[in-house]
Design a protein around this motif. Structure first.
Motif, short mmCIF file in Angstrom:
data_model
loop_
_atom_site.label_atom_id
_atom_site.label_comp_id
_atom_site.label_asym_id
_atom_site.label_seq_id
_atom_site.Cartn_x
_atom_site.Cartn_y
_atom_site.Cartn_z
N LEU A 1 21.77 122.85 76.98
CA LEU A 1 21.64 121.42 76.77
C LEU A 1 22.41 121.21 75.60
CD1 LEU A 1 18.06 120.98 77.93
CD2 LEU A 1 20.03 120.23 79.33
N ILE A 2 22.17 121.56 74.38
CA ILE A 2 22.40 120.79 73.04
C ILE A 2 23.71 121.62 72.60
CG2 ILE A 2 20.33 119.84 72.56
CD1 ILE A 2 19.78 122.40 70.82
N GLY A 3 24.22 122.68 73.11
CA GLY A 3 25.03 123.63 72.55
C GLY A 3 26.23 123.02 71.98
N ASP A 4 27.24 121.95 72.91
CA ASP A 4 28.44 121.56 72.62
C ASP A 4 28.23 120.47 71.28
OD1 ASP A 4 27.04 119.95 74.14
OD2 ASP A 4 28.46 119.41 75.44
N ARG A 5 27.10 119.85 71.52
CA ARG A 5 26.68 118.93 70.28
C ARG A 5 26.50 119.63 68.93
NH1 ARG A 5 24.39 116.90 74.67
NH2 ARG A 5 25.06 115.00 75.34
N VAL A 6 25.53 120.73 69.07
CA VAL A 6 25.27 121.54 67.56
C VAL A 6 26.57 121.90 67.43
CG1 VAL A 6 24.14 123.46 66.84
CG2 VAL A 6 22.83 121.88 68.47
N ALA A 7 27.43 122.83 68.21
CA ALA A 7 28.82 123.34 67.61
C ALA A 7 29.49 122.16 67.05
CB ALA A 7 29.30 124.01 68.73
N PHE A 8 29.68 121.37 67.77
CA PHE A 8 30.44 120.07 67.06
C PHE A 8 30.05 119.59 65.63
CE2 PHE A 8 32.52 115.86 66.58
CZ PHE A 8 33.63 115.94 67.41
N TRP A 9 28.42 119.38 65.71
CA TRP A 9 27.96 118.87 64.41
C TRP A 9 28.43 119.99 63.31
CZ3 TRP A 9 23.01 120.96 62.07
CH2 TRP A 9 22.70 120.03 60.99
N ILE A 10 28.21 121.26 63.37
CA ILE A 10 28.24 122.26 62.57
C ILE A 10 29.59 122.64 62.16
CG2 ILE A 10 28.01 124.70 61.93
CD1 ILE A 10 25.19 124.50 63.30
N PHE A 11 30.71 122.52 62.93
CA PHE A 11 31.98 122.78 62.63
C PHE A 11 32.95 121.58 62.63
CE2 PHE A 11 33.09 127.51 63.57
CZ PHE A 11 31.70 127.91 63.87
N GLY A 12 32.31 120.62 62.90
CA GLY A 12 33.19 119.21 62.58
C GLY A 12 34.17 119.10 63.54
N GLY A 13 34.10 119.45 64.83
CA GLY A 13 35.11 119.21 65.71
C GLY A 13 35.13 120.51 66.95
N ALA A 14 35.98 120.41 67.48
CA ALA A 14 36.06 121.67 68.56
C ALA A 14 36.92 122.69 67.62
CB ALA A 14 37.03 121.27 69.77
N PHE A 15 36.54 124.05 67.93
CA PHE A 15 37.32 125.18 67.28
C PHE A 15 38.71 125.26 67.62
CE2 PHE A 15 38.58 129.56 66.71
CZ PHE A 15 38.08 129.94 65.64
N PRO A 16 39.53 125.55 66.62
CA PRO A 16 39.42 125.72 65.10
C PRO A 16 39.44 124.45 64.37
CG PRO A 16 41.52 126.26 65.78
CD PRO A 16 40.82 125.78 66.95
N THR A 17 38.52 124.22 63.26
CA THR A 17 38.54 123.15 62.73
C THR A 17 38.81 123.21 61.16
OG1 THR A 17 36.50 123.13 61.97
CG2 THR A 17 36.78 122.10 63.97
N GLY A 18 39.41 122.56 60.46
CA GLY A 18 39.64 122.70 59.03
C GLY A 18 38.45 122.52 58.32
N ASP A 19 37.24 122.16 58.92
CA ASP A 19 35.85 121.99 58.11
C ASP A 19 34.97 123.13 57.99
OD1 ASP A 19 36.55 119.35 57.94
OD2 ASP A 19 35.30 118.63 59.59
#
Lengths: 453, 293
Positions: free
Chosen positions: A179-197
């Motif tokens: 359910l929340i996976g994509d949102r949590v991943a987006f929140w922690i990584f600041g976007g879709a992998f790979p991110t500069g954040d």
């Protein structure tokens, strides 16, 4: 005390009135056993980690923007690299002492987590977690978790190809949350992998939040040990429930700990010269999408990696809405269950054997069949899962196809812990029966046989 | 009988010249002759023939078609009539010791190299002459100067997935293993990249240019020449690092025995009661007489 030190202390006491409290602390008795020093080694490793970490922070660049490396490393001279990896190459090839400090830091991190795990094993096997120390046992589990977090973020920061692979797996684990996976991943990584954040964020975690939390929690851990006194091994003819035997803090324990600190530093320095703990230049910078053969995390996460490797590729749920996937079960549910079970084990033992009162004397795990069985079961499972993380290298060394290897681990990781756990529990029960004893429910009862003898 | 008219004669002679020229050209350009010539440049064909008969013919047959391997029910691959099998291919499997096998030829394990350079080239020469293999050896092994830096990134993109990030080798599934490549010469690597031995795909010049092949060779040369620590250790895979962590932990525990106390087992009053207990008090005597908290 030397006269000078004595005079200084008098001056201090005249102003702060610390003599009485200091006397009390200096006479504090510490029971002596080699295994009681494992935690101390972890503490000293933490000190070395902080000191070497400060040095590394001066040179490390926490971002992945492309920069040109202009140093002396022949493989990377003139190449455009992610800044994080570039600064690692610079530290290793161009800055005096840089590689030594990096190896010291990495070696100390290995020793830090290894001694925490050994310390935890000692606590679990001898029953140092029982009332009144359950609270400190929780603090200890918190410390282990923080240490894992610091270890993983530290492994990721060089942004070499292995580190990037680790970050990619962590990202996938977050995605696997139902359910929340994509949102949590987006929140922690600041976007879709790979991110500069991700690197700047891991950097803040690794050099600020996690060390602050670790140091604070270690302080709490030590305060509780001081307050509750240390547990001790039983002695024939001594009622350990009433008396604590050991060395006074000043000067004997102080001398021993100082020796140990110097020795730990020396051992780590020698290891840093001999063992290339942290040499990652040849691995090259992380290129998203490329994964090298035989990629493993650091040893303390082998059990998680192993679970991910051998878990069958299944998923179920409602497509598009709720999906329970293999990586979620193996990488989130399973470790969650193991940690929760270990955290609440003290209460299981207390409930099963109807334990009462406070416990200050350590017990042979063979005196408590449940504990012997559970500990051998859980830790043999963790060891087998860890071995499964090396299945590719084992396959190569033994000449056994990787598919056979995977099935071998799938079966043994379930069967072996059950057989071993039940076996040792049965042995412990028979041992008690043979001696016509049972599991005592109070410490006074447990101490009877030592006093009587 | 009528005589041939002059124009007719001329035209016949013309045809004769054309045919003769064609024959001469055909003989001149025949592949067999060319390979015979080049084979001699490669090595001693007679020696090659002898070595082939000793080491190869049992499985690949004297005519290079490949027969059942003794002791197994599998057939050795044919050397003749396959576009993939070239001089470089034969040179590669001999150079790396992949052939001839000491034991199970399908076990996919690295082996000891059986032949020296002269013997190896003799066998290559023999197979080129006898089976008409394409002689691509010079093309493949003539490499420009390599740049290790670019080689690292070419390697990471094309090779690391199977051979590991630093060329240590790994698993390929289905009972196959990828060999460690950081011990090989640039020439060996170039041959392997171009011919694609066994399960490995061949990489053409559109995928990896000659310059890039040389770069990969230079990078792995750099990996190989890394001096390492006084113990000779170069970059550790986490699995091998874990072994050293275990050693470090053991060293630490042994030091604790020395700094603090020798390990003792839990005292057992029932068992001890039979023996004479030592009458001397324990070494560490200060006693905290306060009650437990």
């Amino acid at each position: 005390m030397t006269p000078l030190f004595g005079k200084l202390f008098d001056q201090l006491d005249a102003r702060l009135h610390v003599r009485a409290d200091t006397r009390k602390s200096a006479n504090k008795v510490f029971p002596s056993n080699w295994s009681f020093l494992l935690g101390e080694v972890a503490l000293f490793s933490l000190v070395i980690l902080v000191l070497t970490g400060i040095f590394l922070t001066f040179f490390y660049r926490p971002n992945v923007e492309a920069v040109t490396y202009t140093g002396s490393n022949p493989v990377f001279a003139g190449r455009t690299l992610p800044a994080a990896f570039e600064s690692i190459v610079r530290l290793s090839s161009d800055i005096n002492g840089g590689l030594l400090f990096r190896r010291l830091h990495r070696g100390a991190s290995h020793l830090f987590i290894a001694t925490i795990v050994l310390h935890m094993l000692r606590i679990l096997l001898t029953g140092a977690f029982r009332k009144p120390r359950e609270l400190n046992y929780f603090v200890g589990i918190g410390l282990l978790t923080l240490a894992f977090g610091a270890g993983f973020t530290g492994y990721s920061l060089p942004y070499d190809s292995l580190a990037g692979t680790g970050i990619r797996i962590a990202y996938s684990e977050l995605l696997s949350l139902p359910l929340i996976g994509d949102r949590v991943a987006f929140w922690i990584f600041g976007g879709a992998f790979p991110t500069g954040d991700v690197i700047p964020r891991f950097f803040v975690l690794h050099v600020m939040l996690l060390p602050a939390a670790l140091i604070g929690t270690v302080g709490l851990h030590l305060f509780m040990v001081y307050r509750q006194k240390h547990t001790q091994f039983p002695r024939v003819g001594v009622d350990g429930h009433q008396l604590v035997l050991g060395k006074p803090l000043w000067p004997l324990q102080f001398a021993e700990s100082t020796t140990l600190f110097l020795w730990t530093g020396g051992l780590l320095a020698a290891a840093a010269v001999l063992i290339p703990w942290s040499d990652v230049a040849l691995l090259g910078p992380y290129v998203p999408g490329e994964v090298g053969n035989n990629a493993q995390p650091d040893w303390f996460l082998f059990w998680l990696e192993g679970a991910l490797r051998i878990f069958p590729p299944i998923e179920f749920g409602i497509p598009g809405t709720l999906i329970i996937s293999g990586p979620f079960v193996a990488g989130v549910v399973l470790p969650g269950l193991i940690f929760t079970f270990l955290a609440f084990y003290p209460f299981l033992e207390k409930w099963l054997y109807k334990l009462e009162g406070e416990w200050h004397v350590l017990q042979n795990p063979l005196e408590i069949p449940l504990r012997a069985g559970v500990m051998l079961g859980v830790f043999s499972a963790l060891l087998l899962l860890s071995a499964a993380a090396t299945n590719d290298i084992l396959s190569r060394m033994l000449g056994i196809p990787i598919e056979v290897m995977t099935w071998f681990f799938r079966i043994t990781v379930i069967v072996a812990p059950i057989v071993l756990g039940l076996g040792i529990a049965r042995y412990a029960r028979r041992r008690l029966n043979r001696r016509q004893r049972h599991v005592p429910s109070t410490e006074t009862e447990a101490q009877q046989r030592y006093i009587a003898a | 009988m009528r005589t041939l008219s002059l124009p007719m004669c001329r035209s016949l002679i013309g045809w004769f010249v054309v045919v003769a020229a064609g024959v001469v050209l055909a003989v001149w350009w025949s592949p067999g002759d060319v390979s015979a010539q080049e084979a001699e440049e490669l090595g001693d064909v007679a020696l090659g023939s002898q070595l082939y008969a000793q080491a190869c013919a049992q499985c690949h047959a004297s005519d290079g078609r490949g027969v059942e391997v003794p002791g197994t029910d599998r057939v050795a691959p044919a050397l003749q009539g396959r576009e993939q099998v070239t001089a470089a291919y034969v040179d590669l499997v001999l150079r790396t010791g992949r052939m001839p096998p000491a034991a199970d030829p399908f076990d996919n394990q690295p082996r000891k190299v059986a032949f020296n350079e002269a013997q190896r080239l003799a066998i290559v020469a023999y197979t080129v002459e006898e089976f008409g293999l394409t002689n691509d050896l010079a093309d493949v092994t003539d490499l420009p100067e390599g740049d290790p830096g670019n080689g690292q990134s070419v390697y990471a993109e094309n090779c690391a997935a199977c051979h590991g990030a630093t060329g240590g080798g790994g698993v390929a599934g289905g009972g196959a293993w990828t060999p460690a490549v950081n011990t090989y010469e640039p020439v060996t690597l170039a041959e392997a990249i171009r011919v694609g031995p066994f399960q490995m795909p061949a990489f053409g010049e559109k995928q990896i240019t000659d310059q890039e092949v040389a770069d990969v060779g230079a990078f792995l040369e750099e990996v190989r020449s890394e001096s390492g620590t006084p113990l000779g250790l170069v970059e550790l895979n986490p699995v091998f690092a874990s072994g050293f962590v275990a050693l470090l932990a053991v060293a630490m525990i042994l030091s604790l025995f020395w700094i603090s106390s020798k390990p003792t087992w839990f005292p057992d009053p029932e068992a001890d009661a039979d023996e004479d207990r030592p009458t001397t008090p324990a070494a560490v005597t200060p006693v905290d007489t306060t009650e437990q908290p």
